[in-house]
Design a protein around this motif. Structure first.
Motif, PDB file in Angstrom:
ATOM      1  N   PRO A   1       5.168   3.497   2.289  1.00  0.00           N
ATOM      2  CA  PRO A   1       4.668   2.225   1.755  1.00  0.00           C
ATOM      3  C   PRO A   1       5.104   1.031   2.603  1.00  0.00           C
ATOM      4  O   PRO A   1       6.195   1.025   3.178  1.00  0.00           O
TER       5      PRO A   1
ATOM      6  N   ARG B   1      -0.070  -1.701  -4.955  1.00  0.00           N
ATOM      7  CA  ARG B   1       0.907  -2.009  -6.004  1.00  0.00           C
ATOM      8  C   ARG B   1       1.499  -3.397  -5.792  1.00  0.00           C
ATOM      9  O   ARG B   1       1.866  -3.762  -4.662  1.00  0.00           O
TER      10      ARG B   1
ATOM     11  N   GLY C   1      -5.995   3.977  -1.477  1.00  0.00           N
ATOM     12  CA  GLY C   1      -6.434   3.568  -2.810  1.00  0.00           C
ATOM     13  C   GLY C   1      -5.330   3.127  -3.739  1.00  0.00           C
ATOM     14  O   GLY C   1      -5.603   2.689  -4.859  1.00  0.00           O
ATOM     15  N   ASP C   2      -4.075   3.197  -3.299  1.00  0.00           N
ATOM     16  CA  ASP C   2      -2.925   2.932  -4.170  1.00  0.00           C
ATOM     17  C   ASP C   2      -2.254   1.615  -3.783  1.00  0.00           C
ATOM     18  O   ASP C   2      -1.299   1.587  -2.989  1.00  0.00           O
TER      19      ASP C   2
ATOM     20  N   ILE D   1       0.871  -1.174   0.000  1.00  0.00           N
ATOM     21  CA  ILE D   1       0.000   0.000   0.000  1.00  0.00           C
ATOM     22  C   ILE D   1       0.911   1.227   0.000  1.00  0.00           C
ATOM     23  O   ILE D   1       1.825   1.338   0.819  1.00  0.00           O
ATOM     24  N   HIS D   2       0.705   2.135  -0.964  1.00  0.00           N
ATOM     25  CA  HIS D   2       1.548   3.326  -1.086  1.00  0.00           C
ATOM     26  C   HIS D   2       0.829   4.594  -0.647  1.00  0.00           C
ATOM     27  O   HIS D   2       1.477   5.560  -0.236  1.00  0.00           O
ATOM     28  N   ALA D   3      -0.462   4.598  -0.736  1.00  0.00           N
ATOM     29  CA  ALA D   3      -1.295   5.726  -0.324  1.00  0.00           C
ATOM     30  C   ALA D   3      -2.733   5.212  -0.336  1.00  0.00           C
ATOM     31  O   ALA D   3      -3.008   4.137  -0.882  1.00  0.00           O
TER      32      ALA D   3
ATOM     33  N   GLN E   1      -6.925  -5.128  -6.426  1.00  0.00           N
ATOM     34  CA  GLN E   1      -7.787  -3.943  -6.362  1.00  0.00           C
ATOM     35  C   GLN E   1      -9.260  -4.358  -6.333  1.00  0.00           C
ATOM     36  O   GLN E   1     -10.048  -3.854  -5.520  1.00  0.00           O
TER      37      GLN E   1
ATOM     38  N   TRP F   1      -6.163   1.001   3.142  1.00  0.00           N
ATOM     39  CA  TRP F   1      -6.514   1.201   1.732  1.00  0.00           C
ATOM     40  C   TRP F   1      -7.480   2.362   1.558  1.00  0.00           C
ATOM     41  O   TRP F   1      -7.364   3.148   0.608  1.00  0.00           O
TER      42      TRP F   1
END
Length: 335
Positions: free
Chosen positions: A57, A13, A10-11, A6-8, A316, A44
């Motif tokens: 992240p 990867r 909703g993001d 998780i990077h942000a 996702q 998320w």
């Protein structure tokens, strides 16, 4: 190997990483299933889970099952190919004397897939995972890795039941029939509850509760039977707690399982005084994951908690499904 970071908000990867070879006293396993937890959804959605705030992240996940791929030096009693799950917690200093038997409350504890510490603790949503051997929980004969992905949340449910005390012959209420609430129904019945009433607004959740062993499933606590002497609030909704306090019997026990918002909430607490209620918190688990795999091995109905299954590359969509109203436990497959 691929891992899910998780990077942000909703993001999500998929990131390629090199597997970690097991050192002395460690085990490397191939992850087969991973369950999406409410804390994963919190990071998320907003970057926050409870009081933990994501600052950078990290790899999500702490509910997994799989098979041993490689044993580190000195590891005995385990075999390559053996089905296992993993205890996600590690402590890093001696346990304070006042917390003996309550390692889940250790002030110096890390948990897979958590932003509670900085640096954050990477989680288990990866195709390969290396852990200390004392975190390995072998699966009993006949327990599939698919059903075993429920071991961690069932451990949470069983710890909540432990916090309630002896349920033998008791009339029990479970409010909130998400995955953990459903597993509380299962755990309460296994602990000897004589009658279990499940409460949820969603019809699909009520149907699942009945399939898990609830004697009845209703849409609200209004007019609730005053014989109910133990209640589990498993939704984390202040309105649910408010309804329990108003409807439960005098001298009853209320166990708060669901994570309430970290901000002030509106709940009428008068009944705690006038009914002499006991309001108890419960947090993760201690060693209940070891009992959880035994209960899962003997309970085929537990698998009905799983509502959806997605491949890792569809993470996702999996998170969107887990956040939807119609789902229960959503799992990722890693093979």
């Amino acid at each position: 190997m691929r891992s899910l970071e998780i990077h942000a908000p909703g993001d999500l990867r998929l990131v390629e990483k090199e597997p970690t070879a097991p050192g002395p006293g460690q085990v490397r396993l191939a992850v087969e299933y991973g369950g999406i937890c409410g804390s994963d959804l919190g990071y998320w959605r907003t970057g926050v889970s409870g009081t933990a705030v994501m600052k950078r992240p990290f790899v999500l996940g702490h509910e997994i099952s799989g098979r041993i791929e490689e044993l580190g030096e000195g590891v005995t009693g385990l075999a390559v190919g053996q089905g296992v799950t993993v205890h996600p917690a590690r402590t890093h200093s001696p346990l304070p004397e006042e917390l003996v038997g309550r390692e889940n409350l250790h002030p110096d504890l890390t948990y897979f897939g958590s932003a509670a510490q900085d640096p954050h603790t990477d989680g288990t949503f990866a195709q390969s995972l290396t852990v200390d051997v004392d975190q390995i929980v072998p699966l009993p004969e006949g327990l599939s890795t698919r059903r075993a992905v429920l071991a961690e949340p069932l451990g949470v449910a069983m710890h909540a039941v432990t916090r309630a005390g002896d349920l033998t012959g008791k009339h029990v209420l479970v409010s909130g029939c998400g995955p953990v609430g459903l597993l509380v129904v299962l755990a309460a019945r296994a602990a000897g509850a004589a009658h279990t009433t499940a409460v949820d607004l969603a019809e699909a959740a009520r149907e699942r509760a009945l399939a898990l062993g609830a004697d009845e499933a209703v849409g609200s606590t209004d007019g609730m039977d005053q014989r109910i002497s133990v209640a589990f609030e498993a939704s984390g909704a202040p309105a649910s707690l408010d309804g329990i306090l108003r409807s439960i019997a005098r001298a009853a026990i209320v166990v708060q399982v669901g994570n309430l918002p970290p901000t002030p909430v509106s709940v009428a607490l008068g009944p705690v005084v006038s009914k002499e209620l006991e309001y108890r918190g419960t947090y993760r688990f201690v060693a209940e994951i070891e009992q959880a795999v035994q209960l899962l091995a003997s309970s085929e109905v537990a698998e009905q908690v799983i509502s959806d299954e997605f491949a890792l590359e569809d993470a996702q969509a999996a998170f969107e499904a887990a956040a939807g109203r119609g789902s229960s436990k959503v799992v990722l497959t890693f093979a």
